[in-house]
Design an enzyme around this catalytic site. Structure first.
Site, PDB file in Angstrom:
ATOM      1  N   ASP A  62       8.622 -44.072  41.747  1.00  0.00           N
ATOM      2  CA  ASP A  62       9.351 -42.872  41.366  1.00  0.00           C
ATOM      3  C   ASP A  62       9.508 -41.951  42.580  1.00  0.00           C
ATOM      4  OD1 ASP A  62      10.332 -40.951  39.252  1.00  0.00           O
ATOM      5  OD2 ASP A  62       8.626 -39.804  40.000  1.00  0.00           O
ATOM      6  N   GLU A 106      12.960 -45.763  43.965  1.00  0.00           N
ATOM      7  CA  GLU A 106      13.957 -44.788  43.536  1.00  0.00           C
ATOM      8  C   GLU A 106      14.213 -43.933  44.777  1.00  0.00           C
ATOM      9  OE1 GLU A 106      14.695 -41.684  39.879  1.00  0.00           O
ATOM     10  OE2 GLU A 106      12.774 -41.580  40.922  1.00  0.00           O
TER      11      GLU A 106
END
Length: 706
Positions: free
Chosen positions: A352, A388
Site C-alpha cells: 500500500d 501501489e
C-alpha cells in the site's frame, strides 16, 4: 528476571521461559507488565534489566506460551522535541504474533489530556490498560517444509516462479468473499477457515484464477469516528501489529494457526496467496492520535516528524508516516515480511502507498534502503512484489519508476480502458499502449510486461457493474455527506442512474462489462480481477466502501441468469488467455519479430478497412475502432517456443457497426474461427471468412485456422 539477550526481538519462548526484547533508543526504562488469562488484571510488573544496542531485554523463567503481556516505557514527555513517552499507557509489542482483547475508545488511551488547553502538550496520567489490547506469547513455529504452492515441487525444492503475466490475480476481502456463501456453515462464514474451504477455492479454480490477493489482515482497530457512527474499518488499512493476523477473521481462538492452515489449503488447490500490506503508516494517527504502541515506545524513532517535531509528516493521508529510514524500523518491516513469507508461507505482497517506502531524504529513490533490503534478502528471493506506486507526499506519483523485479498497479490502464468504453474520448493511442503492456511506462529499465498489473476495478472505487451503471458516486451511507471518494470515475450510467428496468439499458450495460473484461484479459501484462466482478457485484454506487461491513461489500452468491452468464463469460475469457501464449508474452511487442509461417510482424494495428493504421485513424471521432493482430509463431531468437495460435482482436468503441474484411494482405490468412463476440456472447467456434461484422461497442476475438 534474568538478563536474557537482545535478539530476536519480541517475545521468544524456549519451552522453559520467555526472552523479551524491545527496541527503544530514547527510553530511560522499560517495564514488562504481565496480566492474568482474562487480560483484565495486571499481576506483575518487572523491569527489563538490560539494554544492548538500544534493545531492552530480559529473560523470565517459568513463563509459557499464552502469557498475556504489555510494556510501559519510561522517558521524556517532550512533544516539542518529538518525545511522547508515557508509562501510564500500556503498549503492544511490535513483534506480537497474537493480541488479546480489543481497543475500547476512551480518553485514557491518549497520551495527552483530551480537551486540555495545551492539547497534545499536556500529559495524561490515567492507566490505559483496561481499554487496550494486550500482546500474547506464542509458541515457536517449525515448518514441516511441505508446501503446495504451484511454483514449488514436492519437498519444497525451489524452482523459478512462472512469470507474473501467466497469473490471474483475484483481489478479495477475507470476510467479504464468504460472508454470504450458503455452502459454508454460518458460524464459519467470513473467516480464514472459510477462505480455505473447497466452496471458495473450487470457485476460484473453476474461474481460472491463479493468485488470491487479500486485503490487509494485519491486526488493526476500528477508527473512533467510525465507531461513533456504528461503522467499522472494513478494508483494514490501519495496521497496528505487522505480524499478528487479525482475530476478527478467525473461527478459532488461534488466528495464527488458522491463517496458516488457510494458506496451505489455498496452496493445495493450486493457488498462490498474496497479502496487501500497509507499512507506510500505523493506526496511531497524528499528534492528536492515541498511544497504543510505537508512539509510546519511541516516537522519534518510529515516525517521520516535521521540522517542528511536535508534528508528523503525513505522506499517507492518515496522520503519520512510518520512518523506514531508521534501521530498526526497517528491520521490523523486513522481519514482518520474512514472517509472512516463511512461517505463514504466503507467496507475495502488494504494498500500500509503496512510493512512501522508497522516499529518502531527497525524494523517491529506486535505490532506497527498503528496496535494497528486499532485493538482497534470500528469504524473499522468490516473493511476488507489487507496488501501489503513489501517495500524497511530494513527488508521490511514481508509476513506472520502481526497481526491477517489482510489478505495479497501473491506474492508467484502468482510466484509459474506462474512457475508451464509457466515453468518446480520443484515447486510442493510449489504449493501444495499454493493450500491449504499457511499454511506454515500464520498458525503459528492462522490465518485462509483467511489471504492469492491469485492472479495471479494485476495492477502492466502483465495481465493474457500477462502472457502467452510475455516473456519480453515492457514498451517503459512509456518513460523510458524500464528500469522500473520487469524483472522477470515467463511468457511465447509459441514461439511468443506478438500477434500471429498461431491457435495452441492461443489455448495453452487460455488454460493456464484457468489453471491459475483454480489455483486461486480452492485454499483455498481469491481469487483476476484483472479487465479485465476475458475478456482476454492485455496491449501489458507493465508490469508497471502506467502512461498509455488510451486503454492500460482500459477494452475493445467489444465482441469477445475469450472474451465471457473466461468470461463464469470464471463465471462457480467462481460459482463452491461458490457452493462448500470444496473450501472455514476457517481452514487449513492437513488430520487430517475424512470423515463421507468413513473415508478418508479431503485432499489426489495422483500421476498419484492414489497412495499417494512419495518423487520422488513431484520432478518429466517435470512440474509435482498432484491430490488433498477434502472430502466434513470431518468437524472438533464443526464446522457448510456446505453441500459440494467431489471434485477431477487434475493438469497436464507436457507435456504428464495422464490416471488417478478412482477406486483407496484412492478415495471417482468410480462414478464421470465432472465439468470442461480446455482442453475441453465446456464439463460439463458428468458421468465418470474407468479412465479419463487429457491432458497435463490442469486442471480437478471431483465431486463425490454417
Amino acid at each position: 528476571m534474568l538478563a536474557g539477550c537482545n535478539w530476536p526481538l519480541g517475545a521468544t519462548s524456549d519451552g522453559k521461559g520467555v526472552n523479551f526484547a524491545l527496541f527503544s533508543r530514547h527510553a530511560s526504562r522499560v517495564e514488562l507488565c504481565l496480566f492474568d488469562s482474562s487480560g483484565e488484571r495486571e499481576i506483575q510488573r518487572l523491569e527489563l534489566p538490560s539494554c544492548t544496542d538500544n534493545i531492552w531485554h530480559g529473560y523470565l523463567p517459568g513463563i509459557r506460551p499464552g502469557a498475556v503481556y504489555g510494556y510501559r516505557v519510561h522517558g521524556p514527555y517532550e512533544p516539542a522535541n518529538g518525545h511522547r513517552f508515557n508509562p501510564h499507557k500500556l503498549l503492544l509489542d511490535p513483534y506480537a504474533r497474537k493480541l488479546h482483547g480489543k481497543l475500547t475508545w476512551d480518553d485514557a488511551v491518549y497520551g495527552y489530556i483530551r480537551g486540555h488547553a495545551d492539547q497534545d502538550l499536556s500529559f495524561d496520567q490515567r492507566d490505559s490498560s483496561t481499554y487496550v489490547p494486550k500482546s500474547v506469547v506464542v509458541a515457536a513455529y517449525t515448518r514441516n517444509h511441505r508446501r503446495h504452492a504451484p511454483h514449488l515441487t514436492h519437498g519444497a525444492e525451489r524452482r523459478q516462479r512462472p512469470d507474473l503475466c501467466n497469473s490471474v490475480i483475484y483481489e478479495a476481502h477475507v470476510k467479504g468473499i464468504s460472508a454470504l456463501h450458503k455452502q459454508i456453515p454460518p458460524a464459519r462464514r467470513g473467516t480464514y477457515k472459510a477462505l480455505g474451504s473447497k466452496a471458495v477455492t473450487s470457485h476460484l479454480r473453476k474461474l481460472g484464477v491463479t493468485a488470491l490477493e487479500l486485503l490487509p489482515v494485519h491486526a488493526f482497530p476500528d477508527d473512533e469516528f467510525l465507531v461513533k457512527k456504528d461503522l467499522v474499518n472494513y478494508w483494514g488499512y490501519q495496521s497496528l501489529c505487522f505480524m499478528a493476523p487479525d482475530s476478527r477473521y478467525a473461527f478459532s481462538d488461534d488466528a495464527v494457526a488458522e491463517f496458516r492452515d488457510m494458506v496451505k489449503a489455498v496452496h493445495k488447490a493450486g493457488l498462490e496467496v498474496l497479502l496487501d500490506v500497509v507499512y507506510n503508516h500505523t493506526a496511531e494517527g497524528n499528534e492528536q492520535g492515541l498511544t497504543l504502541c510505537y508512539r509510546g515506545i519511541d516516537n522519534l524513532s518510529y515516525y517521520r516528524l516535521e521540522r517542528n517535531p511536535r508534528y508528523y509528516v503525513n505522506d499517507s493521508g492518515t496522520g503519520n508516516t512510518f520512518a523506514l529510514e531508521n534501521p530498526r524500523v526497517l528491520q521490523l518491516v523486513m522481519d514482518s515480511l520474512r514472517f509472512w513469507a516463511t512461517d505463514m508461507e504466503v507467496d507475495g505482497f502488494r504494498f500500500d502507498l509503496a512510493s512512501i517506502l522508497g522516499r529518502e531524504l531527497h525524494g523517491f529513490e529506486r535505490g532506497a534502503g527498503f528496496f535494497d533490503a528486499v532485493a538482497q534478502d534470500p528469504q524473499l528471493a522468490d516473493a511476488r512484489l507489487i507496488a501501489e506506486p503513489w501517495d500524497i507526499g511530494p513527488g508521490g506519483y511514481q508509476l513506472g519508476q520502481f526497481p526491477p523485479r517489482w510489478s505495479e498497479w497501473n491506474d492508467q490502464f484502468r482510466d484509459t480502458a474506462r474512457r475508451f468504453w464509457n466515453s468518446d474520448a480520443d484515447v486510442l493511442p493510449d489504449f493501444s499502449d495499454r493493450l500491449l503492456g504499457s511499454s511506454s511506462l515500464f520498458e525503459w529499465q528492462g522490465r518485462t510486461p509483467s511489471a504492469t498489473v492491469n485492472f479495471i476495478t479494485a476495492h477502492d472505487g466502483f465495481t465493474l457493474r457500477d462502472t457502467v451503471s452510475y455516473l456519480h458516486k453515492h457514498n451517503e451511507a459512509n456518513g460523510e455527506g458524500n464528500r469522500d471518494g473520487h469524483s472522477s470515475n470515467h463511468s457511465n450510467n447509459y441514461g439511468v442512474e443506478g438500477q434500471s428496468d429498461d431491457p435495452a439499458i441492461n443489455q448495453l450495460r452487460a455488454r460493456q462489462q464484457r468489453n471491459l473484461l475483454c480489455t483486461l484479459f486480452l492485454s499483455q501484462g498481469t491481469p487483476m480481477l476484483l472479487g465479485g466482478d465476475e458475478r456482476s457485484r454492485t455496491q449501489f454506487g458507493n465508490n469508497n466502501a471502506y467502512c461498509q461491513d455488510n451486503a454492500t461489500t460482500w459477494i452475493d452468491w445467489s444465482e441469477s441468469d445475469e450472474t451465471r452468464q457473466l461468470q461463464s463469460f469470464t471463465q471462457r475469457l480467462i481460459a482463452l488467455r491461458r490457452e493462448q501464449a500470444v496473450l501472455r508474452r514476457p517481452w514487449y511487442l513492437h513488430g520487430e519479430h517475424r512470423s515463421v509461417s507468413s513473415d508478418l510482424p508479431d503485432v499489426v494495428w489495422l483500421n476498419k478497412a484492414a489497412n495499417p493504421m494512419s495518423e487520422a485513424d488513431w484520432h478518429s471521432a466517435n470512440g474509435g475502432f482498432v484491430a490488433l493482430q498477434l502472430m502466434g509463431d513470431a518468437i524472438p531468437a533464443g526464446q522457448a517456443v510456446d505453441p500459440s495460435d494467431s489471434l485477431l482482436l477487434l475493438f469497436n468503441g464507436s457507435h456504428g457497426d464495422v464490416e471488417f474484411p478478412l482477406a486483407a494482405e496484412q492478415l495471417a490468412g482468410t480462414q478464421w474461427a470465432l472465439e468470442m463476440d461480446t455482442a453475441q456472447p453465446e456464439l463460439s467456434g463458428a468458421a468465418v471468412t470474407d468479412t465479419y461484422v463487429c457491432q458497435a461497442l463490442s469486442v471480437v476475438v478471431l483465431r486463425f485456422c490454417e
